[in-house]
Write a protein that holds these residues in place. Sequence first.
Motif, PDB file in Angstrom:
ATOM      1  N   LEU A 150     -18.832  37.721 -25.326  1.00  0.00           N
ATOM      2  CA  LEU A 150     -20.134  37.555 -24.720  1.00  0.00           C
ATOM      3  C   LEU A 150     -20.708  38.519 -25.752  1.00  0.00           C
ATOM      4  O   LEU A 150     -20.512  39.585 -25.541  1.00  0.00           O
ATOM      5  N   ASN A 151     -22.111  38.061 -26.276  1.00  0.00           N
ATOM      6  CA  ASN A 151     -23.088  39.013 -26.767  1.00  0.00           C
ATOM      7  C   ASN A 151     -23.231  40.220 -25.970  1.00  0.00           C
ATOM      8  O   ASN A 151     -23.469  41.412 -26.548  1.00  0.00           O
ATOM      9  N   GLU A 152     -23.253  40.028 -24.559  1.00  0.00           N
ATOM     10  CA  GLU A 152     -23.768  41.071 -23.809  1.00  0.00           C
ATOM     11  C   GLU A 152     -22.815  42.030 -23.706  1.00  0.00           C
ATOM     12  O   GLU A 152     -23.087  43.342 -23.411  1.00  0.00           O
ATOM     13  N   GLN A 153     -21.581  41.529 -24.108  1.00  0.00           N
ATOM     14  CA  GLN A 153     -20.523  42.676 -24.107  1.00  0.00           C
ATOM     15  C   GLN A 153     -19.913  43.274 -25.477  1.00  0.00           C
ATOM     16  O   GLN A 153     -19.177  43.982 -25.723  1.00  0.00           O
ATOM     17  N   GLU A 192     -31.715  44.082 -29.975  1.00  0.00           N
ATOM     18  CA  GLU A 192     -30.334  44.012 -29.677  1.00  0.00           C
ATOM     19  C   GLU A 192     -29.586  44.785 -30.663  1.00  0.00           C
ATOM     20  O   GLU A 192     -28.731  45.615 -30.298  1.00  0.00           O
ATOM     21  N   THR A 195     -29.989  48.741 -30.149  1.00  0.00           N
ATOM     22  CA  THR A 195     -28.950  48.991 -28.932  1.00  0.00           C
ATOM     23  C   THR A 195     -27.781  49.071 -29.519  1.00  0.00           C
ATOM     24  O   THR A 195     -26.827  49.857 -29.092  1.00  0.00           O
TER      25      THR A 195
END
Length: 359
Positions: A150-153, A192, A195
Amino acid sequence: MYARLKPLLFQLDAEQAHHLTMTACAVAGHVPALPTLLGALTRPVAGQLSQNLWGLPFASPIGLAAGLDKNAEAVGVFSNLGFGFLEVGTVTPRPQTGNKQPRLFRLPSDEALINRMGFNNLGLEMLERRLRGRHAVPIWANIGKNKDTLNEQAADDYRAAVRVLYGVTDGFVINVSSPNTPGLRALQHASELHTLVSAVLDMAEEQRLKTLKPKLPILVKLSPDLDERDFEASVDAVARAGASGLILSNTTLSREGLNHSSKSESGGLSGKPLTRRSTELVKQAYRQTGGTLPIVGVGGVFTAEDAYAKIRAGASLVEVYTALIYEGPALPSRLNAGLLELLRRDGLTHISEAVGVDA
């Protein structure tokens, strides 16, 4: 020799021809003394083309772009063809097979390729083993995330690549711009991206202290399909995060001006149709950063004039891929010789004098 082989290779499926060529290069790279002999014949020795960037020596500004030697199986040959540096990958933490075949298409009438490979590669562990030891030129690792991450990870995948490969590579390229991994390009958005780059840089510093290696460059590769405002924001995010440079650009989803019957295939387009757009992006980024962030220009470089245009637009280095498929292994030497002629034509004594003069 390539002029005779090319018609035979082009009768094969594009990916079959690719694997056949890579296997042949991998075998040739293990023939005793052959890579050394190739290097003696092709290695650029003209001081006018040599540069030192990020503490690394580049005998030529011409490099091999990522995507051709995904698993570093043929670096012995490619590093001795006249290139000043190589980019291997894209590599993901875990091996993955990529998208369903067919997924690579030639467009000869457009001097282009379309690919939807999907980061097919053998993973970090294999790349780490193959990059051990000394190499004739600097080698960068192009790093990405696994398709099911996932993009979050996503930052975890990029950090893993830096952790595993820091001791065996000369730099990293953060790939957030391939169109063939769902959702990947969303990581280019300014917040994004800042970060992500910051997380990668933090891991790189940890590994520098652990391995006692010099600080390695961390570059970011952007898409040519960003609109002007988003591109400017992404470049700003890269600079603010402290990345070492930019690679402009990746493949495009545009099909403007194509004639070949394969133009409707999905995937990223590379080659001649990208020449002008990628050069424009180099110039835009050079102006935006005031020339303070080194740029690698890639996209549609077939001739010395193509490479020189990108250098004059602001690129310190230039990469090729698609042209190598169409022109053959003599391309790097031809580009090096052509650049020397262009420098002489313009009364310049060193390639660095041309960087950004048109920007």
